[in-house]
Write a protein that holds these residues in place. Structure first.
Motif, PDB file in Angstrom:
ATOM      1  N   LYS A 189      43.849  20.684  16.181  1.00  0.00           N
ATOM      2  CA  LYS A 189      43.686  19.777  15.692  1.00  0.00           C
ATOM      3  C   LYS A 189      42.646  18.782  16.185  1.00  0.00           C
ATOM      4  O   LYS A 189      41.900  18.304  15.840  1.00  0.00           O
ATOM      5  CB  LYS A 189      45.098  18.903  15.344  1.00  0.00           C
ATOM      6  N   SER A 190      42.648  18.992  17.705  1.00  0.00           N
ATOM      7  CA  SER A 190      41.773  17.979  18.367  1.00  0.00           C
ATOM      8  C   SER A 190      40.380  18.359  18.285  1.00  0.00           C
ATOM      9  O   SER A 190      39.340  17.794  18.278  1.00  0.00           O
ATOM     10  CB  SER A 190      42.207  18.031  19.843  1.00  0.00           C
ATOM     11  N   VAL A 191      40.208  19.868  18.114  1.00  0.00           N
ATOM     12  CA  VAL A 191      38.939  20.606  17.904  1.00  0.00           C
ATOM     13  C   VAL A 191      38.293  20.113  16.734  1.00  0.00           C
ATOM     14  O   VAL A 191      37.233  19.620  16.554  1.00  0.00           O
ATOM     15  CB  VAL A 191      38.824  21.922  18.177  1.00  0.00           C
ATOM     16  N   ILE A 192      38.974  20.443  15.721  1.00  0.00           N
ATOM     17  CA  ILE A 192      38.693  20.036  14.312  1.00  0.00           C
ATOM     18  C   ILE A 192      38.536  18.457  13.975  1.00  0.00           C
ATOM     19  O   ILE A 192      37.282  18.347  13.313  1.00  0.00           O
ATOM     20  CB  ILE A 192      39.637  20.684  13.260  1.00  0.00           C
ATOM     21  N   LEU A 193      39.057  17.942  14.228  1.00  0.00           N
ATOM     22  CA  LEU A 193      38.901  16.248  14.289  1.00  0.00           C
ATOM     23  C   LEU A 193      37.489  16.091  14.839  1.00  0.00           C
ATOM     24  O   LEU A 193      37.016  15.030  14.330  1.00  0.00           O
ATOM     25  CB  LEU A 193      40.263  15.758  14.451  1.00  0.00           C
ATOM     26  N   ALA A 194      37.294  16.538  16.147  1.00  0.00           N
ATOM     27  CA  ALA A 194      36.210  15.990  17.021  1.00  0.00           C
ATOM     28  C   ALA A 194      35.158  16.786  16.072  1.00  0.00           C
ATOM     29  O   ALA A 194      33.800  16.064  15.950  1.00  0.00           O
ATOM     30  CB  ALA A 194      36.208  17.034  18.375  1.00  0.00           C
ATOM     31  N   LEU A 195      35.045  17.790  15.373  1.00  0.00           N
ATOM     32  CA  LEU A 195      33.954  18.520  14.799  1.00  0.00           C
ATOM     33  C   LEU A 195      33.650  17.673  13.543  1.00  0.00           C
ATOM     34  O   LEU A 195      32.544  17.569  13.091  1.00  0.00           O
ATOM     35  CB  LEU A 195      34.374  19.755  14.423  1.00  0.00           C
ATOM     36  N   MET A 196      34.634  16.971  12.950  1.00  0.00           N
ATOM     37  CA  MET A 196      34.319  16.164  11.897  1.00  0.00           C
ATOM     38  C   MET A 196      33.810  14.684  12.230  1.00  0.00           C
ATOM     39  O   MET A 196      33.422  14.104  11.230  1.00  0.00           O
ATOM     40  CB  MET A 196      35.667  15.980  10.894  1.00  0.00           C
ATOM     41  N   LYS A 197      33.957  14.118  13.249  1.00  0.00           N
ATOM     42  CA  LYS A 197      33.267  12.724  13.558  1.00  0.00           C
ATOM     43  C   LYS A 197      31.820  13.197  13.999  1.00  0.00           C
ATOM     44  O   LYS A 197      31.290  14.198  14.273  1.00  0.00           O
ATOM     45  CB  LYS A 197      33.960  12.588  14.961  1.00  0.00           C
TER      46      LYS A 197
ATOM     47  N   LYS B 221      49.538  28.566   0.650  1.00  0.00           N
ATOM     48  CA  LYS B 221      50.617  28.636   1.327  1.00  0.00           C
ATOM     49  C   LYS B 221      50.859  28.891   2.787  1.00  0.00           C
ATOM     50  O   LYS B 221      50.126  30.181   3.091  1.00  0.00           O
ATOM     51  CB  LYS B 221      51.867  29.376   0.799  1.00  0.00           C
ATOM     52  N   GLY B 222      51.264  28.266   3.938  1.00  0.00           N
ATOM     53  CA  GLY B 222      51.239  28.545   5.145  1.00  0.00           C
ATOM     54  C   GLY B 222      49.833  28.080   5.851  1.00  0.00           C
ATOM     55  O   GLY B 222      49.684  28.385   7.097  1.00  0.00           O
ATOM     56  N   LEU B 223      48.989  27.447   4.930  1.00  0.00           N
ATOM     57  CA  LEU B 223      47.470  27.011   5.520  1.00  0.00           C
ATOM     58  C   LEU B 223      46.825  28.221   6.353  1.00  0.00           C
ATOM     59  O   LEU B 223      47.124  28.805   7.074  1.00  0.00           O
ATOM     60  CB  LEU B 223      48.009  26.006   6.536  1.00  0.00           C
ATOM     61  N   ASP B 224      45.655  28.128   5.654  1.00  0.00           N
ATOM     62  CA  ASP B 224      44.690  29.250   6.046  1.00  0.00           C
ATOM     63  C   ASP B 224      43.701  28.769   7.087  1.00  0.00           C
ATOM     64  O   ASP B 224      42.539  28.241   6.787  1.00  0.00           O
ATOM     65  CB  ASP B 224      43.880  29.832   4.735  1.00  0.00           C
ATOM     66  N   GLU B 225      44.005  28.623   8.299  1.00  0.00           N
ATOM     67  CA  GLU B 225      43.342  28.281   9.498  1.00  0.00           C
ATOM     68  C   GLU B 225      41.987  28.925   9.717  1.00  0.00           C
ATOM     69  O   GLU B 225      41.013  28.340   9.937  1.00  0.00           O
ATOM     70  CB  GLU B 225      44.159  28.239  10.724  1.00  0.00           C
ATOM     71  N   HIS B 226      42.158  30.176   9.624  1.00  0.00           N
ATOM     72  CA  HIS B 226      40.954  31.081   9.835  1.00  0.00           C
ATOM     73  C   HIS B 226      39.633  30.736   8.810  1.00  0.00           C
ATOM     74  O   HIS B 226      38.689  30.478   9.345  1.00  0.00           O
ATOM     75  CB  HIS B 226      41.310  32.699   9.590  1.00  0.00           C
ATOM     76  N   THR B 227      39.988  30.369   7.437  1.00  0.00           N
ATOM     77  CA  THR B 227      38.925  30.043   6.480  1.00  0.00           C
ATOM     78  C   THR B 227      38.441  28.629   7.159  1.00  0.00           C
ATOM     79  O   THR B 227      37.436  28.282   6.854  1.00  0.00           O
ATOM     80  CB  THR B 227      39.465  30.100   5.313  1.00  0.00           C
TER      81      THR B 227
ATOM     82  N   GLN C  33      44.130  15.765   9.792  1.00  0.00           N
ATOM     83  CA  GLN C  33      45.103  15.130  10.546  1.00  0.00           C
ATOM     84  C   GLN C  33      46.613  15.721  10.136  1.00  0.00           C
ATOM     85  O   GLN C  33      47.494  15.865  11.309  1.00  0.00           O
ATOM     86  CB  GLN C  33      44.907  13.633  10.587  1.00  0.00           C
ATOM     87  N   LYS C  34      46.973  15.479   9.133  1.00  0.00           N
ATOM     88  CA  LYS C  34      48.434  15.948   8.727  1.00  0.00           C
ATOM     89  C   LYS C  34      48.554  17.492   8.578  1.00  0.00           C
ATOM     90  O   LYS C  34      49.833  17.791   9.066  1.00  0.00           O
ATOM     91  CB  LYS C  34      48.652  15.285   7.280  1.00  0.00           C
ATOM     92  N   ALA C  35      47.493  18.074   8.385  1.00  0.00           N
ATOM     93  CA  ALA C  35      47.869  19.515   8.238  1.00  0.00           C
ATOM     94  C   ALA C  35      48.047  20.480   9.605  1.00  0.00           C
ATOM     95  O   ALA C  35      48.810  21.487   9.545  1.00  0.00           O
ATOM     96  CB  ALA C  35      47.004  20.238   7.399  1.00  0.00           C
ATOM     97  N   LEU C  36      47.231  19.981  10.491  1.00  0.00           N
ATOM     98  CA  LEU C  36      47.106  20.701  11.820  1.00  0.00           C
ATOM     99  C   LEU C  36      47.705  20.360  12.962  1.00  0.00           C
ATOM    100  O   LEU C  36      48.383  19.100  12.864  1.00  0.00           O
ATOM    101  CB  LEU C  36      45.559  20.779  12.108  1.00  0.00           C
TER     102      LEU C  36
END
Length: 333
Positions: free
Chosen positions: A92-100, A45-51, A84-87
């Motif tokens: 989001k731009s950093v996380i999606l870049a890390l996943m590519k 609930k609330g999304l755990d961005e830190h983890t 993409q949907k959650a962030l």
């Protein structure tokens, strides 16, 4: 070849220089376990961005691909789609870049620079000047796969003149590999030709300049730059600054800076963000160099600005965006 030349050549886009990486493969890595933790972080609930940030910045890109594979196998959802949907941006731009994968990330950045609102010349120069032949080849293949377009053709159609010629040659990824053979005669010939191509009161021969800068190895060019001082009272950077016309100057300066010292080139780009933060540039450098030479970039940044990159990020960003960048930075120094 001198040790400095070998080290710097490896810095120029290699993903094997672990001493320069701030992000390295996680020991005792378990992709299934990491995928499960990530799934929990996305569902809580609330999304755990830190983890989420901790998981994706404590392992290498190759390990992130393993996490994505196991995530999809266990949940039947693509991890990138869930992220993409959650962030939201800028995290989001950093996380999606890390996943590519690096080749797909570079390809997407190239596409954005070409097809965005006006050609982003700085981005094109940054990427094409700082990647190895293999990385450029991989990037071009990914560009074709992702966009069904030829990268060189797109670059050529979106640019013009000497700048287009420079970029298209760089985009072929055919720069000669370093050699133990030092050709002093060619070094002298190239240094003289560069001087004559940029000297005052002479017709600027930019075609010759581009040929030398793109068809010689990096160690050879560094020796050419040293020899250049025998012909000019200015060094290579100063000559470009003084003699090259405005529409080409920044592009040629970027190329020369990258040849001379790639980490210093990126440190310069980061220092220019002080007081004028551009998140796209900061994100791209932190993501793309974290497994290559970010340690060296941090040293050059501190040498240039008197402050650490960690301090700059802390002062210039906030929230989860700051947290993920500091995780990639790996501590103050």
């Amino acid at each position: 070849m001198e040790i400095h030349d070998i080290l710097s050549e490896v810095c120029l886009g290699s993903d094997e220089l672990s001493d320069g990486a701030t992000v390295k493969p996680l020991a005792n890595f378990n992709a299934e376990k990491e995928a499960a933790e990530l799934d929990h972080a996305l569902k809580v609930k609330g999304l755990d961005e830190h983890t989420l940030i901790d998981i994706l910045t404590r392992c290498s890109n190759a390990q992130r691909q393993d996490i994505a594979f196991h995530y999809e196998r266990s949940t039947k959802y693509k991890l990138e789609d869930r992220l993409q949907k959650a962030l939201s941006d800028p995290l989001k731009s950093v996380i999606l870049a890390l996943m590519k994968t690096p080749d797909k990330y570079d390809a997407s950045e190239m596409r954005g620079a070409i097809k965005g609102l006006g050609t982003n010349e700085d981005t094109l120069i940054e990427i094409l000047c700082s990647r190895t032949n293999q990385q450029i080849s991989d990037m071009a293949a990914s560009y074709l796969e992702l966009y069904k377009k030829d990268m060189i053709k797109d670059v050529k159609e979106d640019t013009s003149g000497h700048f287009a010629k420079l970029l298209c040659i760089l985009a072929k990824g055919n720069r000669p590999d370093p050699s133990n053979v030092v050709d002093n005669e060619l070094i002298d010939m190239d240094a003289r030709a560069l001087y004559e191509a940029t000297a005052k009161n002479c017709v600027h021969d930019m075609d010759k300049w581009i040929t030398i800068m793109t068809e010689r190895s990096i160690p050879h060019l560094r020796k050419v730059f040293g020899r250049y001082k025998c012909y000019s009272c200015y060094d290579m950077l100063e000559s470009v600054e003084r003699e090259v016309k405005k529409d080409l100057k920044n592009n040629f300066l970027g190329l020369v800076q990258c040849i001379l010292n790639t980490p210093a080139f990126f440190a310069e780009k980061l220092s220019n963000l002080q007081g004028n933060l551009k998140k796209d540039i900061l994100t791209r450098i932190m993501v793309s160099r974290s497994e290559i030479d970010l340690v060296f970039i941090k040293k050059e940044f501190k040498k240039k600005t008197g402050k650490s990159l960690h301090q700059f990020i802390t002062a210039s960003t906030k929230g989860d965006y700051q947290r993920v960048l500091l995780a990639l930075c790996r501590g103050d120094d």
